[in-house]
Enzyme design. Structure first.
Site, short mmCIF file in Angstrom:
data_model
loop_
_atom_site.label_atom_id
_atom_site.label_comp_id
_atom_site.label_asym_id
_atom_site.label_seq_id
_atom_site.Cartn_x
_atom_site.Cartn_y
_atom_site.Cartn_z
N GLY A 32 -2.80 53.10 18.37
CA GLY A 32 -2.26 53.24 17.01
C GLY A 32 -1.81 51.91 16.43
O GLY A 32 -2.08 51.60 15.26
N GLU A 79 5.59 43.80 20.87
CA GLU A 79 5.13 44.52 22.07
C GLU A 79 6.07 44.21 23.23
O GLU A 79 6.33 43.05 23.53
CB GLU A 79 3.69 44.10 22.40
CG GLU A 79 3.17 44.52 23.78
CD GLU A 79 3.23 46.02 24.04
OE1 GLU A 79 2.68 46.79 23.23
OE2 GLU A 79 3.85 46.43 25.05
N ASN A 86 -6.07 52.71 31.52
CA ASN A 86 -6.67 54.05 31.52
C ASN A 86 -8.10 54.05 32.06
O ASN A 86 -8.68 53.01 32.36
CB ASN A 86 -6.55 54.72 30.14
CG ASN A 86 -7.37 54.06 29.06
OD1 ASN A 86 -8.44 53.54 29.31
ND2 ASN A 86 -6.85 54.11 27.84
N GLU A 145 -11.98 66.58 34.16
CA GLU A 145 -12.62 65.30 34.42
C GLU A 145 -12.86 65.19 35.93
O GLU A 145 -11.97 65.47 36.73
CB GLU A 145 -11.68 64.22 33.91
CG GLU A 145 -11.84 62.86 34.48
CD GLU A 145 -10.64 61.98 34.09
OE1 GLU A 145 -10.27 61.12 34.90
OE2 GLU A 145 -10.07 62.17 32.99
N HIS A 193 -1.38 61.99 29.53
CA HIS A 193 -1.68 62.24 28.12
C HIS A 193 -0.49 62.75 27.33
O HIS A 193 -0.51 63.87 26.83
CB HIS A 193 -2.83 63.26 28.00
CG HIS A 193 -4.12 62.84 28.63
ND1 HIS A 193 -5.15 63.71 28.89
CD2 HIS A 193 -4.56 61.62 29.04
CE1 HIS A 193 -6.17 63.06 29.44
NE2 HIS A 193 -5.83 61.79 29.55
N ASN A 203 -9.61 63.93 26.68
CA ASN A 203 -8.85 62.68 26.78
C ASN A 203 -8.61 62.15 25.37
O ASN A 203 -9.52 62.18 24.54
CB ASN A 203 -9.64 61.67 27.62
CG ASN A 203 -10.23 62.32 28.86
OD1 ASN A 203 -11.05 63.22 28.75
ND2 ASN A 203 -9.82 61.90 30.00
P1 FDA Z 1 0.00 53.40 23.89
O1 FDA Z 1 0.85 53.97 24.96
O2 FDA Z 1 -1.40 53.06 24.21
O3 FDA Z 1 0.67 52.09 23.31
C1 FDA Z 1 2.03 51.98 23.03
C2 FDA Z 1 2.45 50.52 23.20
O4 FDA Z 1 3.73 50.34 22.59
C3 FDA Z 1 2.60 50.10 24.65
O5 FDA Z 1 1.94 48.86 24.84
C4 FDA Z 1 4.11 49.98 24.84
O6 FDA Z 1 4.48 48.98 25.79
C5 FDA Z 1 4.58 49.61 23.45
N1 FDA Z 1 5.95 50.03 23.12
C6 FDA Z 1 6.49 51.26 23.27
N2 FDA Z 1 7.75 51.30 22.81
C7 FDA Z 1 8.02 50.05 22.36
C8 FDA Z 1 9.19 49.46 21.78
N3 FDA Z 1 10.31 50.16 21.57
N4 FDA Z 1 9.13 48.13 21.45
C9 FDA Z 1 8.00 47.40 21.65
N5 FDA Z 1 6.88 47.93 22.20
C10 FDA Z 1 6.89 49.23 22.55
N6 FDA Z 1 -7.05 58.51 27.50
C11 FDA Z 1 -8.37 58.67 27.23
O7 FDA Z 1 -8.73 58.99 26.08
N7 FDA Z 1 -9.30 58.46 28.22
C12 FDA Z 1 -8.95 58.15 29.50
O8 FDA Z 1 -9.82 57.97 30.37
C13 FDA Z 1 -7.56 58.01 29.80
N8 FDA Z 1 -7.12 57.73 31.07
C14 FDA Z 1 -5.79 57.43 31.29
C15 FDA Z 1 -5.38 56.96 32.55
C16 FDA Z 1 -4.06 56.55 32.75
C17 FDA Z 1 -3.63 56.05 34.11
C18 FDA Z 1 -3.14 56.62 31.68
C19 FDA Z 1 -1.71 56.18 31.85
C20 FDA Z 1 -3.55 57.09 30.43
C21 FDA Z 1 -4.86 57.50 30.24
N9 FDA Z 1 -5.30 57.93 28.98
C22 FDA Z 1 -6.63 58.16 28.75
C23 FDA Z 1 -4.34 58.12 27.87
C24 FDA Z 1 -4.40 56.99 26.83
O9 FDA Z 1 -4.29 55.73 27.46
C25 FDA Z 1 -3.25 57.21 25.83
O10 FDA Z 1 -3.46 58.46 25.20
C26 FDA Z 1 -3.20 56.12 24.76
O11 FDA Z 1 -3.00 54.85 25.34
C27 FDA Z 1 -2.09 56.40 23.76
O12 FDA Z 1 -2.22 55.50 22.68
P2 FDA Z 1 -0.99 55.16 21.74
O13 FDA Z 1 -1.46 54.26 20.68
O14 FDA Z 1 -0.36 56.45 21.33
O15 FDA Z 1 0.10 54.44 22.67
#
Ligand code: FDA
Length: 503
Positions: A16, A35, A114, A356, A442, A480
């Site tokens: 996002g 970040e 991921n 998956e 997720h 996913n």
């Molecule tokens: P996302 O979590 O990516 O990014 C948020 C960022 O904001 C992070 O870098 C965080 O550090 C930062 N942040 C948060 N709060 C903050 C604050 N207060 N100040 C500053 N920075 C802050 N999905 C998929 O579609 N296919 C897949 O194969 C997989 N596999 C998978 C494996 C594993 C191990 C995980 C953990 C997750 C997956 N996912 C996945 C899920 C996917 O990675 C997840 O849905 C997205 O990263 C979410 O995207 P967002 O933009 O919502 O947040």
């Protein structure tokens, strides 16, 4: 008043946040991205940016003294997790009362850790979850744009059928077929051309060297190589790392004021900064964004926020499990870490599950088929602010996870019955646990589109404040989630830049 002012600020650099940063930068709007994780571009003493999965070091996890891998044990032995020293590592496991959530930390967020599976949801389920979003536009414009920008590609089917690296997937496909179940190839953002060169011995191994949850040193098109590289290329975007936004408020003139803690490699706060901006985009992910807004509403720093902020959170029905194959159904000592196939029983109205086929690369034959099941669990939870501790809590219960387990069990009981096989009891701790029901990959929801925000992510009650991440998705999307998150963010940014930011 804050000394550091930008027209626009983006919190977080996951899907996002990255989409917001690029589209703002292209529109000529000077943008600052904050970040909390580090930039993963510098090699350590071993010459690698990310540590290996089999010998994790401090780079693996976010301020831990011991790793907390999803698969805790093998043959009930605690062989997987290792002692590490605290450091801003790339994978975090956030613990709530009855649920813990894995998230990525660093420039690129979840894209760094991921499995890269880039799945577009079935149109009928998308429409059910987002009744107010024009599906023709999503499937005609925003999903294709997201896939193109993310560098989505597919495994070559002929190579898939012949390579030892996907024997585990073929074995799971056969077991599913024996139960009359359909499997489907799923695209990925890992470069399959690179993977074939790894297999041929002409490129340094990454997906074929067990790398995934603690970062891939090669091959994966994570956001730092796609959206964020393009955002920096506009010349209008700056990223500050190791800065965690702790509060958001509004000044008298309607601009936003953010407080951020800058930390060092030990986690110590070395500076507390104040930032000001006219347009504020929240991309901290379901947990990060929702926590900031629940705290802002309940401490009164953004009093206009809707009661729907904090509600509608779900796990996307995640449940992990393993099956034991017969000795003649080998899964191979060599396994690629990027999943390329799912068991698609989502159209089964009686028990919708998309599972998956997950790798378990241990370097030896173990006969385990591992799965991450995405079930259509209707349970939702709410985040709330605890006045006494100042913490934001998640009201998810074990009984709500049990709903996912029942659905996964119904599908995999069928597969076991058709193959005369059993579950593995030794993978998730000492308690003979078959279904990992206490974590999710997720996290979705908390600031749901059309409830806490309008239909374009504009936060209700707070002009020029936007949500662009996974918190917009109402707890479940059936596949996913990152392609959906990216496509919705593209849709939001196009609308906001056309309507809200004109001088
Ligand atoms: P996302 O979590 O990516 O990014 C948020 C960022 O904001 C992070 O870098 C965080 O550090 C930062 N942040 C948060 N709060 C903050 C604050 N207060 N100040 C500053 N920075 C802050 N999905 C998929 O579609 N296919 C897949 O194969 C997989 N596999 C998978 C494996 C594993 C191990 C995980 C953990 C997750 C997956 N996912 C996945 C899920 C996917 O990675 C997840 O849905 C997205 O990263 C979410 O995207 P967002 O933009 O919502 O947040």
């Amino acid at each position: 008043a804050p000394t550091d002012n930008s027209p626009a600020i983006v919190v977080g650099s996951g899907y996002g946040g990255a989409v917001a940063a690029l589209r703002l930068g292209q529109a000529g709007i000077r943008t600052l991205v904050l970040e909390m994780g580090r930039l993963w571009n510098t090699a350590g003493a071993d010459g690698k940016v990310f540590c290996s999965t089999s010998a994790p070091d401090r780079r693996s996890m976010w301020f831990r003294t011991r790793t907390e891998a999803p698969l805790a044990t093998f043959l009930w032995l605690d062989v997987v997790n290792q002692a590490i020293s605290p450091y801003p590592g790339v994978l975090d496991r956030v613990h709530y009362d009855a649920m813990s959530v894995y998230v990525g930390r660093g420039v690129g967020g979840g894209s760094l850790v991921n499995g890269g599976m880039a799945v577009t949801p079935p149109r009928s389920y998308f429409t059910e979850q987002f009744p107010s979003v024009d599906a023709d536009e999503m499937y005609g414009t925003w999903f294709p744009r997201a896939r193109a920008m993310l560098g989505v590609n597919s495994v070559d089917p002929a190579w898939f059928e012949s390579t030892e690296w996907y024997r585990f997937t073929r074995t799971s496909r056969k077991a599913a077929a024996n139960a009359g179940l359909r499997t489907t190839f799923v695209p990925n953002v890992y470069d399959f051309g690179y993977m074939q060169r790894e297999a041929a011995g002409t490129a340094v191994k990454s997906a074929l060297a067990g790398e995934v949850i603690y970062g891939n040193n090669h091959g994966k098109r994570s956001l730092d190589q796609t959206y964020l590289a393009a955002a920096l290329g506009t010349g209008n975007v700056t990223i500050h790392t190791l800065e965690k936004v702790t509060s958001v408020s509004r000044a008298g003139d309607g601009s936003y004021v953010l407080t951020a803690d800058r930390i060092d490699g030990t986690g110590a706060v070395v500076e507390t900064k104040e930032y000001g901006c006219t347009y504020l985009f929240l991309g901290g992910g379901s947990l990060g964004t929702t926590e900031l807004l629940v705290r802002a509403r309940d401490t009164g720093t953004l009093p206009g926020l809707d009661a729907a902020v904090g509600a509608g959170w779900g796990t996307n029905g995640n449940t992990m499990l393993g099956r034991a194959n017969h000795v003649w159904d080998t899964v191979g000592a060599h396994q690629a870490t990027m999943p390329v196939m799912g068991i698609d029983d989502w159209p089964n109205a009686d028990n919708p599950v998309f599972a998956e086929i997950a790798p378990l690369p241990m370097g030896f034959e173990h006969w385990v088929s591992l799965y991450l099941a995405i079930t259509r669990n209707p349970e939702r939870a709410t985040f709330s602010y605890d006045t006494s501790s100042g913490a934001v809590r998640l009201g998810w219960t074990a009984a709500q996870s049990a709903v996912s387990v029942r659905m996964a069990k119904k599908l995999f009981d069928r597969i076991n019955a058709a193959n005369a096989t059993i579950y593995r009891y030794d993978l998730f701790g000492s308690g003979n646990k078959v279904f990992a029901d206490d974590f999710t990959y997720h996290p979705l929801g908390g600031c749901v589109l059309g409830r806490a925000t309008d239909d374009y992510g504009r936060v209700k009650g707070c002009p020029r404040l936007y949500v662009t991440d996974g918190s917009l998705v109402p707890g479940s999307i059936g596949v996913n989630p990152f392609v959906t998150i990216t496509a919705l963010a593209e849709r939001t940014m196009a609308r906001v830049l056309a309507e809200d930011t004109a001088p």
